[in-house]
Enzyme design. Structure first.
Site, PDB file in Angstrom:
ATOM      1  N   SER A 297       0.826  -1.202   0.000  1.00 25.60           N
ATOM      2  CA  SER A 297       0.000   0.000   0.000  1.00 25.60           C
ATOM      3  C   SER A 297       0.866   1.260   0.000  1.00 25.60           C
ATOM      4  O   SER A 297       1.572   1.526  -0.953  1.00 25.60           O
ATOM      5  CB  SER A 297      -0.970  -0.033   1.184  1.00 25.60           C
ATOM      6  OG  SER A 297      -2.106   0.777   0.927  1.00 25.60           O
TER       7      SER A 297
ATOM      8  N   LYS B  59     -21.150  16.958   9.497  1.00 27.87           N
ATOM      9  CA  LYS B  59     -20.054  17.297  10.413  1.00 27.87           C
ATOM     10  C   LYS B  59     -19.699  16.142  11.338  1.00 27.87           C
ATOM     11  O   LYS B  59     -18.549  16.018  11.777  1.00 27.87           O
ATOM     12  CB  LYS B  59     -20.435  18.537  11.236  1.00 27.87           C
ATOM     13  CG  LYS B  59     -19.279  19.132  12.029  1.00 27.87           C
ATOM     14  CD  LYS B  59     -18.151  19.561  11.125  1.00 27.87           C
ATOM     15  CE  LYS B  59     -16.999  20.165  11.904  1.00 27.87           C
ATOM     16  NZ  LYS B  59     -15.853  20.491  11.043  1.00 27.87           N
TER      17      LYS B  59
END
Length: 269
Positions: free
Chosen positions: A86, A138
């Protein structure tokens, strides 16, 4: 006037090791070491990578710094150790040549973002969150509730953008077509031998093989030994029995808790 240590540096190669998960501390250490490589005008850098990857931004900053170093004429050769997956791959493709052990675990090209839905557990123990927020998204990935369909689509868009950045970096670094990269960039892991067949690495061999390649590219003596820069600071705990296990547990805790809710270029079996 050329300082003596600079003349010596031109006849030797530098070595930097990236070990463990890539995060802020690794980024700071490696970037500082890369600046020293440039300042001392080393003609070659042996980059040893033994990492499952880590945070996106930190991996990108190291990658960009390696490309800038190559622009100065420094020859960069990466050596993949036990694992270079990765984000480790993302950093590695900034090198002009990659050498991997045949059994190295590599690949895992992709992005992962994980949160924790603890709503059932919180309900069972009688805990409820009270949230006041400025916007609908949020508190996205809040642990006290499941994702909505809209939130999932929003996060998927974020992941897709990060994934495309990863694919493009691999395609450019390895001189592969982006569509070819996408065919195997689905999170799967490979051995070093398989990675060579795919074009992810250039040659099979150990760190010594990579050192010799770096010396050849930079026109150094074949037995030129590297100067290791950016060594992690030794901790007092490292002297204690079982410190290796404690360090591994600490890295696991960091990846599962401290890095939660962040897009990661990280191999997470």
């Amino acid at each position: 006037m050329a300082w003596p240590w600079r003349r010596r540096s031109r006849r030797r190669m530098a070595r930097i090791a990236i070990e463990g998960a890539i995060g802020a501390s690794t980024r700071r250490r490696v970037l500082k070491a890369l600046r020293e490589v440039e300042k001392r005008e080393f003609p070659a850098l042996l980059l040893r990578i033994d990492s499952p990857g880590g945070t996106v931004g930190d991996s990108q900053e190291i990658h960009a710094a390696l490309l800038r170093l190559r622009e100065t004429g420094c020859r960069v050769v990466a050596s993949f150790g036990n694992i270079s997956a990765s984000g480790g791959v993302y950093v590695g493709v900034a090198a002009e040549t990659i050498v991997s052990n045949p059994g190295t675990i590599t690949g895992s090209i992709g992005v992962i973002l994980r949160g924790n839905n603890l709503s059932k557990l919180l309900e069972r123990v009688g805990i409820r969150f009270e949230t006041v927020k400025s916007g609908a998204y949020k508190d996205i990935l809040s642990p006290d509730r499941a994702l909505s369909a809209e939130e999932r689509d929003l996060l998927q868009s974020l992941i897709d953008s990060s994934y495309e950045q990863f694919v493009q970096a691999v395609a450019v670094g390895r001189q592969l077509d982006a569509d070819v990269v996408r065919q195997f960039a689905d999170g799967r892991v490979f051995s070093g031998a398989q990675a060579k067949e795919l074009g992810l690495v250039d040659a099979l061999g150990d760190e010594e093989t990579a050192r010799r390649k770096a010396a050849e590219l930079a026109g150094l003596e074949a037995d030129s030994q590297p100067v290791t820069l950016g060594k992690p600071r030794k901790q007092l705990m490292g002297l204690l029995p079982g410190s290796g296990l404690l360090r591994q547990l600490g890295q696991l805790l960091e990846s599962e808790v401290l890095l939660a809710h962040q897009p990661l270029w990280l191999f997470r079996p």
